[in-house]
Design a protein around this motif. Sequence first.
Motif, PDB file in Angstrom:
ATOM      1  N   UNK A 638       1.056  -1.461  -0.048  1.00  0.00           N
ATOM      2  CA  UNK A 638      -0.144  -0.313   0.308  1.00  0.00           C
ATOM      3  C   UNK A 638       0.594   1.589   0.216  1.00  0.00           C
ATOM      4  N   UNK A 639       2.203   1.249   1.045  1.00  0.00           N
ATOM      5  CA  UNK A 639       2.657   2.544   0.802  1.00  0.00           C
ATOM      6  C   UNK A 639       3.269   2.585  -0.589  1.00  0.00           C
ATOM      7  N   UNK A 640       3.753   1.820  -1.042  1.00  0.00           N
ATOM      8  CA  UNK A 640       4.716   1.562  -2.630  1.00  0.00           C
ATOM      9  C   UNK A 640       3.705   2.246  -3.610  1.00  0.00           C
ATOM     10  N   UNK A 641       2.511   1.634  -3.646  1.00  0.00           N
ATOM     11  CA  UNK A 641       1.233   2.113  -4.459  1.00  0.00           C
ATOM     12  C   UNK A 641       0.684   3.867  -4.505  1.00  0.00           C
ATOM     13  N   UNK A 642       0.629   3.893  -3.709  1.00  0.00           N
ATOM     14  CA  UNK A 642       0.511   4.920  -3.018  1.00  0.00           C
ATOM     15  C   UNK A 642       2.054   6.104  -2.586  1.00  0.00           C
ATOM     16  N   UNK A 643       2.631   5.698  -2.481  1.00  0.00           N
ATOM     17  CA  UNK A 643       4.125   6.831  -2.201  1.00  0.00           C
ATOM     18  C   UNK A 643       3.497   7.622  -1.128  1.00  0.00           C
ATOM     19  N   UNK A 644       3.059   7.100  -0.060  1.00  0.00           N
ATOM     20  CA  UNK A 644       2.820   6.975   1.156  1.00  0.00           C
ATOM     21  C   UNK A 644       3.690   6.423   2.465  1.00  0.00           C
ATOM     22  N   UNK A 645       3.955   7.579   3.574  1.00  0.00           N
ATOM     23  CA  UNK A 645       4.646   6.895   4.567  1.00  0.00           C
ATOM     24  C   UNK A 645       4.101   6.281   5.561  1.00  0.00           C
ATOM     25  N   UNK A 646       4.604   5.353   5.710  1.00  0.00           N
ATOM     26  CA  UNK A 646       3.378   4.137   6.249  1.00  0.00           C
ATOM     27  C   UNK A 646       3.138   3.892   5.412  1.00  0.00           C
ATOM     28  N   UNK A 647       1.802   3.834   6.011  1.00  0.00           N
ATOM     29  CA  UNK A 647      -0.074   3.033   5.763  1.00  0.00           C
ATOM     30  C   UNK A 647      -0.798   3.247   6.911  1.00  0.00           C
ATOM     31  N   UNK A 648      -2.223   3.982   6.014  1.00  0.00           N
ATOM     32  CA  UNK A 648      -2.731   4.002   6.950  1.00  0.00           C
ATOM     33  C   UNK A 648      -3.909   2.986   6.629  1.00  0.00           C
ATOM     34  N   UNK A 649      -4.891   2.693   7.340  1.00  0.00           N
ATOM     35  CA  UNK A 649      -6.196   1.318   7.457  1.00  0.00           C
ATOM     36  C   UNK A 649      -6.530   1.711   5.586  1.00  0.00           C
ATOM     37  N   UNK A 650      -6.720   2.777   5.963  1.00  0.00           N
ATOM     38  CA  UNK A 650      -7.353   3.157   4.247  1.00  0.00           C
ATOM     39  C   UNK A 650      -7.121   2.431   2.828  1.00  0.00           C
ATOM     40  N   UNK A 651      -5.299   2.691   2.495  1.00  0.00           N
ATOM     41  CA  UNK A 651      -4.862   2.591   1.884  1.00  0.00           C
ATOM     42  C   UNK A 651      -4.697   0.711   1.732  1.00  0.00           C
ATOM     43  N   UNK A 652      -4.250   0.586   3.363  1.00  0.00           N
ATOM     44  CA  UNK A 652      -5.068  -1.406   2.791  1.00  0.00           C
ATOM     45  C   UNK A 652      -5.423  -1.390   2.238  1.00  0.00           C
TER      46      UNK A 652
END
Length: 1077
Positions: A638-652
Motif C-alpha cells: 500500500x505504501x509503495x503503490x500510493x507513495x505514502x509514508x507508512x500506511x493507513x488502514x484505508x490505503x491497505x
Amino acid sequence: MNVANVKQVDRTVKQSFEIITPYKSFSFIAESVKEKQEWIEAVQQSIAETLSDYEVAEKIWFNESNRSCADCKAPDPDWASINLCVVICKKCAGQHRSLGPKDSKVRSLKMDASIWSNELIELFIVIGNKRANDFWAGNLQKDEELHMDSPVEKRKTFITQKYKEGRFRKTLLASLSKEELNKALCAAVVKSDVLETMALLFSGADAMCATGDPVHSTPYLLAKKAGQSLQMEFLYHNKFSDFPQHDIHFEGGLSQESSQSTFLCDFLYQAPSAAPKLSVEKKLLEETNKKWCVLEGGFLSYYENEKSATPNGTININEVICLAVHKEDFYLNTGPIFTFEIYLPSERVFLFGAETSDSQRKWTEAIAKHFVPLVAENLTKADYDLIGQLYYKDCQALDQWKKGWFAMDKSSLHFCLPVQEVQEDRMNLRRLQELTISTMVQNGEKVDILLLVEKGRTLYIHGHTKLDFTVWHTAIEKAAGTDGNALQDQQLSKNDVPIIVNSCIAFVTQYGLGCKYIYQKNGDSLRVCELLESFKKDARSFKLRAGKHQLEDVTGVLKRFLADIDDALLTKELYPYWISALDTQDDKERIKKYGTFIRSLSGVNRATLAAIIEHLYRVQKCSEINHMNAHNLALVFSSYLFQTRGQTSEEVNVIEDLINNYVEIFEVKEDQVKQMDIENSFITKWKDTQVSQAGDLLIEVYVERKEPDCSNIIRISPVMEAEELTNDILAIKNIIPTKGEIWATFEVIENEELERPLHYTENVLEQVLRWSALADPGSAYLVVKRFLTTDTVKHYNERMALGSIKEGTLKIKEEPSKILSGNKFQDRYSVLRDGYLFLYKDQKSSKPDKMFSLSSMKFYLGVKKKMKPPTSWGLTAYSEKHHWHLCCDSSQTQMEWMASIFIAQHEHDVRPPAGKERKRSITKNPKIGGLPLIPIQHERNATEARRNIESARAELEKLRLREKGDQESGDSTLKERASMVAHCLEHRDDKLRSRTRKHRSFNCLEDTEAEAFLGQQRCLKGLKNSGKAEDRNGKAPLDPDNKLPSKVIEELSVVLQRSRTLPKELQGEQVLQKDIK
C-alpha cells in the motif's frame, strides 16, 4: 456579505459607491475614481467568495495541470469551458464568452455547482489542461504564447485563433474527409478513450452525425449503449459544437516553390567541414570565429564577414542527408551557443552554432523545409533532434532496400515510407524489444545495419555513410534507454510495462511462490541498489539469474522502484478518490468506481498496475504455502503503490480490495484464472523443473560437439519440432550450411555411446521426456551437427528405384534373446527393402528368420560397450519390447546403414521440401538472453486459426473424458498435471495432419502469423509476457541434477502420447509407441 450588493452611485461625486443590504445601506467616497473601482472589485470578490463552493474546484485541481490556466498559465483558475474541457482563469473566461456558447460554454468552478456532475468532474480530471493543450496548442510556437499579463486585445485574438480557428491544433487527422471523421467518431465513442473522441470532434467530426443504426442513431446513443458514461458526458456538452476541419494547405508547411524563396542571414559559429568526427565540437568552435551565413535559393553560404563578396564555402541544401539539432548548449568565453550539424553524402559534416535557441530553431526549420520533400513534411513539425533520409527494409519487402525519411523526437522515431498508405508512422524507442547492430557486405563494402523491433514491427535501417549512420545509431540507442524516474521514461516491454517490473515479477513467480513470507523479507540494501543501477543502465539486456541473484533482493528492487518513481503508480491526484471509494458499501458499485479510476490512468500506469495486481493475486492464491494472503500483501504494497509514508488502514483496504477483486476489476476470463491455478500448481509442486517464464523447458543444446563453448540454453516449447531447433541453433551461431549439406538435431544417450538423428518433423519435447526411462537421464543431451548430403540422398533414391536400398552381413545380438541362440553376436544377412529390415541366416536363405517394420523402431548409431561388441562400429535398434545390436566392419559401412535406414524410415522425406521457408521459432526467441524478432502481422488467417483452436479444444475435451474413468485409482493430482500438458499441446493435432501434404509451399508472413497466433494460446499464457526478459542463463551449463522428476516426466509422456493423432498409414500397422518402463 452573502446578502449584500455593491453599486456605483450616480452623483456629482464620481468617487462614491454604496453597499446595500436588506437591513441597511452604506455610502462611501474614495479618494479617486481608480481607488473607487478597486474597492468595488474587492467587495464584489468578497461577496463572490462567500457564495462560492470550493468542493468542485478542489476535485478538479487534483489534476496538477488544471492548477494553471490552459491559455495564459495564470495560477488557480476557477473557471472552465465545459465543452472544451479546459480550466481557465477569470480574464480568459471573459474572452471565451465572446466566442459564443456554440464554441465555448463557460462555467464557474465555485458558483455553478449544479452543472458539475460526477461524470463532468471525472472528465476534467481524465483530460486535464495538459492533454487538452497537446491537441489545441500542439503547434504553438514559444513566441506566440499568451501570458497572464497579456492585454485584452491580444488575449482575445489568441483565444479566437486557438479555439475558433484551430490554428495551433496538432493532429494526424488533417487528411481525413468529413465522412471519414464521422465514421471514426462512431467507432471511438464505444471505447473508453475520450481523448480520441475529443481529437475527432475538434478536428471537424459532427457530434450529431448519422451512425447507420436505426435504434442508436447518434454517437451519444452509441456511447450510451456501450455504457461509456464519460463519452456520453463529453458528447452531451458538444452536441451543438461545430469546429472547422483542418486546412491542409495551411498546416502543410511551405510549398517547394515558397521554400526556395526563403531568405535568412545572420552571424553563426562555423567549424571546419573536413572533420571526420565531431567528437571535439567545443574545441573546434573555440578555434573558429563567427561567419556571416546566408541561406538563399537552396544554398547556404558562409562568408568571413557581412561585407565579404566571396563566400568561404557553399552548401547545396538539397544534398543534405541528415540534420542534427543539439538541444544542449555549449559554453564559450562569449556565452552559450546552440549547435546543429549538416551531413552530406560526400562524408562531409558542417557544424554551426547560434547564439540563441530561437535562432537555432529558425535556421534548422528553414534548412529542413528545403531538403525534406512534401510527402514527409509532417516530420518537420516535430521537435526533432535528428531528421534525414535513411535506407530501410521491413518484412513487407525484405528483398530490397528503399529510401525513407526519418525524424527523432525524444524517445520517438517518426518515419515516412513511400510504400505506406499512411503519411507518417512512429516507433516508441523505449518499447523496443530488440535493438541490435550487424554488418553486411554491399557492393564489396561492409555496411552497418541497425535492427529495431517494436510490438511486432521489424525495421532494418542503414545510412548513406558511416558518419550519418553513427549519429543515428547513437541517438536511437540513447533514446531507447531509461531517461528519468517517471514511469513512462523507463524501458518498456511490448505490453507497456517497464521491463524492470516484468523481470522482477517473473523471477518471483518462478522462484518465490512457495517461499514463506515473500515480500515481507528485506534484501541487502547494497545489492538492491546495484540491481537497480543495472536495470537503469539497460533493462533490456540485464537478466536476473537464479543462484546469482537472491529472491529477497529482487523483491526489494520491485518495492524500491515503485517507491522512487516520480509519481505514485495509483497517482497522487487520484488518492482522495481511491480512499473515498471505500465509503461505498455496495461491492459492485465500489468495484465499478475502481474500474473508472483505473481507466483514467495513463496507458503505462494502467498496464503496470494490471501486471502488479495480477502478480499479487497469483501470490495470494499460494498463501497456504507462502503465508502471504491479500491482507499481508496489501500491508506491504500500500505504501509503495500510493507513495505514502507508512500506511493507513484505508490505503491497505484499497489494495486488498484490488487484489481480492482482481478478476472483476480487470475483467479476467474464467479460463485465465484456471490457467493460473494450473501454473501455480506446476511451479510450486515441481520445484526442480527447469522451466522458462513462458512455460517452456530449458534444454542445453550443443553444436557439433559437447564442449562448453559450443553450448546454448534453448527454450523447448511443447510444439517445437527438430527443424525449428536446428534452424534456431544455426542462426544463433551464424552458421550458414554449404550447398548440399543437411544438418540435423541428434539425441545423444547412454553416456554418449548412442546417438540418433531426429527427423525434421519430430517433436523435440517428446524425445526429451523419454530420457526419464534411461538409467542415467542426466547424461543425455541434444547436439546439432552435419548428417547427410544431397548427393547421398540422391544415391539412395536411385538404389531404391531398383528395389533394394541396402544389404550385407551384420553381426547381430538380441535382447532378450528369442531369435538368436545364446548371448553372442551372430552373423545374419540383412536386407533393407520396402520399409522392412529382413534378417536371413545366410545369403542363400530364401526365407527370413525375422522381418520387422522400420516405422516401429528407433535406430541409434553405436553399440553399448557392456554388450562387448566384436567391432567398434554398429547400430542399436529399439522396438517396443526388444533391443537389437548390429555390428559392422567399418565406420563407412556404419554410416551407410544408418543413412539407408533413416531415408527408408521416412520415405525419402529427410529434409523440408524445396520452396518451403525455413521454420524458425518466431513466437519467441529460443535463445535465453535474446529478444524476439517478429515481422509485421495482419489478420488474414485469424478466422482459420480460431477454427483450428476450437477443433483442438474439442479433442482435448475428449481426452479428458477418456481419462475421467481412471481418476479414482490414479494419483489425485494426475488429472491436473495431464490437463496442463494436454492444453499445451492442444494445437499439435492440426500441425500433424497438415504434414501429410509434403510439398506445400508456405508464405513467410502467413506461416509467421499462424505460429504467432498459436503461441498466444499456449500453456502458461499468464507468464508469457513477464518471462521473456528474465531467467535466461546465457551459455551457462545446466546442473546435471536439475531435471524433471521421473514421475512427472512419465505422466507428461503419457499425456503427450495420448494426445497424438497418428497418420492413417501407421494406424494400419497398429504400432503403439509406449514408454519404456
